[in-house]
Motif scaffolding. Sequence first.
Motif, mmCIF file in Angstrom:
data_model
loop_
_atom_site.group_PDB
_atom_site.id
_atom_site.type_symbol
_atom_site.label_atom_id
_atom_site.label_comp_id
_atom_site.label_asym_id
_atom_site.label_seq_id
_atom_site.Cartn_x
_atom_site.Cartn_y
_atom_site.Cartn_z
ATOM 1 N N UNK A 104 1.023 -1.278 -0.068
ATOM 2 C CA UNK A 104 -0.012 -0.019 0.082
ATOM 3 C C UNK A 104 0.913 1.185 -0.160
ATOM 4 N N UNK A 105 0.265 2.186 -0.178
ATOM 5 C CA UNK A 105 0.933 3.546 -0.305
ATOM 6 C C UNK A 105 0.500 4.522 1.002
ATOM 7 N N UNK A 106 1.465 4.833 1.575
ATOM 8 C CA UNK A 106 1.019 5.611 2.990
ATOM 9 C C UNK A 106 0.255 6.969 2.708
ATOM 10 N N UNK A 107 -0.750 7.287 3.496
ATOM 11 C CA UNK A 107 -1.481 8.369 3.280
ATOM 12 C C UNK A 107 -1.675 8.904 4.881
ATOM 13 N N UNK A 128 -3.495 0.302 7.782
ATOM 14 C CA UNK A 128 -2.206 0.101 8.250
ATOM 15 C C UNK A 128 -1.174 0.936 7.696
ATOM 16 N N UNK A 129 -1.445 1.684 6.576
ATOM 17 C CA UNK A 129 -0.666 2.598 5.940
ATOM 18 C C UNK A 129 -1.010 4.063 6.319
ATOM 19 N N UNK A 130 -1.840 4.263 7.247
ATOM 20 C CA UNK A 130 -2.382 5.757 7.455
ATOM 21 C C UNK A 130 -1.505 6.106 8.632
ATOM 22 N N UNK A 131 -1.208 7.541 8.279
ATOM 23 C CA UNK A 131 -0.244 8.132 9.273
ATOM 24 C C UNK A 131 -1.081 8.978 10.143
ATOM 25 N N UNK A 132 -1.083 8.871 11.182
ATOM 26 C CA UNK A 132 -1.972 9.838 12.143
ATOM 27 C C UNK A 132 -0.983 10.995 12.382
#
Length: 114
Positions: free
Chosen positions: A2-5, A67-71
Amino acid sequence: MGTPRSASVWPLIVGVIALVASALIAIFLQQLGAQWWSLVGYGLTPLVAVLATGWDAVGQLAGQRDPWFVIRPHLSRILRILAGLSIAFGVVHIWRISEWLARSAVQYGWPLFS
């Protein structure tokens, strides 16, 4: 893979614009010449600022499932501070709305107020 978002910055942008617009209305209400601008200012703050804070909270919580989500907790912190500041501007607008209604009640002889 996945790509981080990351969390959206749009709630912060909306909150800042609402706070700045409300502050300008509070400062320049005499030059605007109409008391109903206080209603617009109150609609912007605290209502829009609090809704933007909720928008950010929902977006960040929903993103945690990915899992690729950046808080981005600093966005939430800034929005909470803006919501607190917006309550101060909201008080100014409520004060002016109450003066407007009281003046109208006396001027037009509303029942229960005369």
